[in-house]
Design a protein around this motif. Structure first.
Motif, mmCIF file in Angstrom:
data_model
loop_
_atom_site.group_PDB
_atom_site.id
_atom_site.type_symbol
_atom_site.label_atom_id
_atom_site.label_comp_id
_atom_site.label_asym_id
_atom_site.label_seq_id
_atom_site.Cartn_x
_atom_site.Cartn_y
_atom_site.Cartn_z
ATOM 1 N N ALA A 169 0.826 -1.212 0.000
ATOM 2 C CA ALA A 169 0.000 0.000 0.000
ATOM 3 C C ALA A 169 0.858 1.259 0.000
ATOM 4 O O ALA A 169 0.433 2.316 -0.487
ATOM 5 N N ARG A 170 2.080 1.154 0.529
ATOM 6 C CA ARG A 170 2.995 2.296 0.542
ATOM 7 C C ARG A 170 3.807 2.415 -0.741
ATOM 8 O O ARG A 170 4.642 3.298 -0.882
ATOM 9 N N GLY A 171 3.592 1.492 -1.665
ATOM 10 C CA GLY A 171 4.289 1.561 -2.942
ATOM 11 C C GLY A 171 5.514 0.686 -3.053
ATOM 12 O O GLY A 171 6.213 0.724 -4.069
ATOM 13 N N VAL A 172 5.791 -0.131 -2.035
ATOM 14 C CA VAL A 172 6.917 -1.059 -2.114
ATOM 15 C C VAL A 172 6.525 -2.230 -3.020
ATOM 16 O O VAL A 172 5.436 -2.792 -2.899
ATOM 17 N N THR A 173 7.401 -2.590 -3.936
ATOM 18 C CA THR A 173 7.154 -3.714 -4.842
ATOM 19 C C THR A 173 7.694 -4.984 -4.217
ATOM 20 O O THR A 173 8.864 -5.048 -3.821
ATOM 21 N N ILE A 174 6.837 -5.999 -4.118
ATOM 22 C CA ILE A 174 7.218 -7.262 -3.486
ATOM 23 C C ILE A 174 7.387 -8.310 -4.581
ATOM 24 O O ILE A 174 6.446 -8.613 -5.321
ATOM 25 N N LEU A 175 8.586 -8.858 -4.674
ATOM 26 C CA LEU A 175 8.928 -9.829 -5.711
ATOM 27 C C LEU A 175 8.940 -11.229 -5.112
ATOM 28 O O LEU A 175 9.824 -11.576 -4.339
ATOM 29 N N GLY A 176 7.928 -12.023 -5.471
ATOM 30 C CA GLY A 176 7.855 -13.382 -4.946
ATOM 31 C C GLY A 176 7.185 -13.425 -3.592
ATOM 32 O O GLY A 176 6.396 -12.541 -3.256
ATOM 33 N N PRO A 177 7.505 -14.452 -2.781
ATOM 34 C CA PRO A 177 8.523 -15.476 -3.023
ATOM 35 C C PRO A 177 8.011 -16.617 -3.894
ATOM 36 O O PRO A 177 6.838 -16.663 -4.239
ATOM 37 N N ASP A 178 8.934 -17.531 -4.203
ATOM 38 C CA ASP A 178 8.590 -18.713 -4.965
ATOM 39 C C ASP A 178 8.087 -19.811 -4.037
ATOM 40 O O ASP A 178 8.279 -19.765 -2.811
ATOM 41 N N ASP A 179 7.489 -20.809 -4.648
ATOM 42 C CA ASP A 179 7.067 -22.017 -3.938
ATOM 43 C C ASP A 179 8.058 -23.115 -4.293
ATOM 44 O O ASP A 179 8.298 -23.381 -5.479
ATOM 45 N N GLY A 180 8.671 -23.751 -3.292
ATOM 46 C CA GLY A 180 9.638 -24.798 -3.602
ATOM 47 C C GLY A 180 10.365 -25.291 -2.377
ATOM 48 O O GLY A 180 9.961 -25.029 -1.235
ATOM 49 N N GLU A 181 11.467 -25.997 -2.604
ATOM 50 C CA GLU A 181 12.252 -26.574 -1.510
ATOM 51 C C GLU A 181 12.959 -25.458 -0.748
ATOM 52 O O GLU A 181 13.546 -24.548 -1.338
ATOM 53 N N CYS A 187 1.982 -17.124 -21.010
ATOM 54 C CA CYS A 187 3.103 -16.809 -20.135
ATOM 55 C C CYS A 187 2.642 -16.896 -18.686
ATOM 56 O O CYS A 187 1.440 -16.846 -18.395
ATOM 57 N N HIS A 188 3.604 -17.026 -17.795
ATOM 58 C CA HIS A 188 3.347 -17.016 -16.359
ATOM 59 C C HIS A 188 3.853 -15.705 -15.775
ATOM 60 O O HIS A 188 4.981 -15.286 -16.064
ATOM 61 N N LEU A 189 3.022 -15.072 -14.978
ATOM 62 C CA LEU A 189 3.451 -13.901 -14.210
ATOM 63 C C LEU A 189 3.609 -14.374 -12.768
ATOM 64 O O LEU A 189 2.618 -14.697 -12.109
ATOM 65 N N PRO A 190 4.837 -14.448 -12.252
ATOM 66 C CA PRO A 190 5.066 -15.057 -10.933
ATOM 67 C C PRO A 190 4.490 -14.218 -9.801
ATOM 68 O O PRO A 190 4.109 -13.062 -9.971
ATOM 69 N N GLN A 191 4.442 -14.852 -8.639
ATOM 70 C CA GLN A 191 3.879 -14.232 -7.442
ATOM 71 C C GLN A 191 4.416 -12.830 -7.238
ATOM 72 O O GLN A 191 5.629 -12.597 -7.219
ATOM 73 N N ALA A 192 3.509 -11.883 -7.111
ATOM 74 C CA ALA A 192 3.883 -10.474 -6.955
ATOM 75 C C ALA A 192 2.673 -9.723 -6.427
ATOM 76 O O ALA A 192 1.545 -10.230 -6.463
#
Length: 407
Positions: A144-156, A375-380
């Motif tokens: 909400a403050r404008g920070v971009t959150i990249l991921g995380p991925d799902d995995g080991e 295409c896949h757009l990953p978790q964000a």
């Protein structure tokens, strides 16, 4: 990557096991000709040495707010102003909490408070920590403050468990940063985009209704992204608690019939129609005039189908470029491709929904398909996904209007 060339990136590294990936991330950013200044927390130095990142970045790693030689010239302010982007990878649960609190008791947190540059974070932690309500709330606040959150991925994960919490791979983070730096404004300049968002409510009586868990966040994020890309946007919205984005014309509706009427009153003049709303498939066959009492209620409620807004817009001639959404609980790609064809949409974005996924969440992941491609757009964060989807729509529109050179 032209978007990263000569750009000033401040890379923050915090104290998690994924800190080892910061070495490869630094290398990938330098290969793209970015200028990289690494700032490490005390905890990060327990996982990877500053010397490693100094050698890869070509710059002395900054670690302490109390470095007398650097702080003689208020070095933390100088760094904060130097950065064009602040990227924290990995960002631990503690780091996210500190950013939310506005802490300024180490160099990295102080820089984040002192900079006007956009901040991006790549979370990395145990899957239970990622799923904790405190972490989810922190991510929502940061987004909400404008920070971009990249991921995380799902995995080991490092502790030999598996789940969401794995830091995105360095190449994915580099690509996301490049996309963040790429110019976006004007991609939909001159276009009129009609978007539906939120749920619908189908009344049973004056106090009860049938609805769904849609928050409207994706549709509202798309409205903001399309405006930022230069479009004129009309948002036909079901009931939500969200503020209408700036420069967006909002048309509030309640039922599926209301939404149908509002869309068809405007879609003939639209260049793009995005059906992001979760429209009720059914409504009660009868709406009672007075509240149904417990002793009057039967065990069955007769339902009738609502009209399919997406399919009807796609079937109209002439019609705009049509984008649909599919919320699925399994077999996402198969279901999304089938729905796109069945509805006649030009593009369809599918996402998985369920407990703590999709609905009422600040982030998501999308599978996007069109004729001849996907295409896949990953978790964000949904705000970031909306920007990426707006870019895809712009590209598909351009491709559709470019004459075939082989014709």
């Amino acid at each position: 990557m032209k978007a990263l060339s000569q750009r000033r990136i401040l890379l923050g590294v915090t104290g998690g096991i994924a800190a080892y990936k910061a070495a490869l991330l630094t290398r990938r950013l330098v290969e793209a000709r970015a200028e990289v200044q690494v700032v490490m927390t005390e905890g990060a130095c327990r996982f990877i040495t500053p010397l490693t990142l100094q050698a890869l970045s070509g710059r002395a790693v900054r670690r302490s707010l109390w470095d007398e030689s650097a702080e003689l010239g208020m070095g933390h302010i100088e760094l904060a102003r130097w950065a064009e982007r602040v990227l924290i990878a990995p960002a631990t649960a503690d780091c996210l909490a500190r950013l939310v609190q506005g802490r300024a008791d180490d160099l990295l947190s102080t820089l984040c408070l002192a900079t006007t540059a956009p901040v991006l974070v790549a979370p990395a932690m145990n899957h239970v920590m990622w799923a904790h309500p405190a972490t989810r709330a922190n991510c929502e606040t940061l987004a909400a403050r404008g920070v971009t959150i990249l991921g995380p991925d799902d995995g080991e994960l490092a502790e030999r468990e598996s789940g969401a919490g794995r830091m995105l791979e360095p190449e994915a983070i580099r690509d996301a940063l490049a996309a963040h730096l790429a110019p976006q404004a004007g991609e939909l300049a001159g276009r009129h985009v009609v978007i539906t968002a939120g749920p619908t409510r189908e009344p049973l009586d004056p106090v009860r209704y049938l609805t769904n868990r849609s928050s409207g966040r994706m549709g509202y994020a798309l409205a903001a992204a399309c405006v930022a890309a230069g479009a004129r946007v009309t948002l036909v919205t079901g009931p939500t608690d969200l503020p209408v984005p700036d420069r967006v014309e909002a048309v509030p509706v309640e039922t599926a019939d209301d939404m149908h009427a509002a869309v068809f009153a405007r879609v003939e003049q639209a260049d793009v129609f995005i059906a992001a709303a979760a429209v009720a498939d059914y409504r009660p066959a009868r709406r009672e005039t007075h509240k149904i009492k417990k002793d009057e209620a039967g065990s069955n409620v007769e339902l009738v189908r609502n009209r399919d807004i997406l399919a009807e817009v796609a079937a109209a001639r002439p019609r705009p470029f049509v984008v649909g959404f599919a919320a699925e609980t399994r077999d996402l790609e198969t279901q999304a491709r089938a729905k796109r064809i069945a509805k006649g949409a030009d593009m369809l974005a599918g996402n998985l929904v369920g407990v703590d996924r999709g609905f009422d969440q600040p982030d998501n992941a999308l599978y996007v398909c069109w004729e001849g491609g996907d295409c896949h757009l990953p978790q964000a964060p949904k705000t970031r996904l909306a920007e990426q989807l707006a870019q895809l729509i712009s590209q598909r529109l351009s491709d559709a209007q470019t004459p075939d050179s082989t014709a």
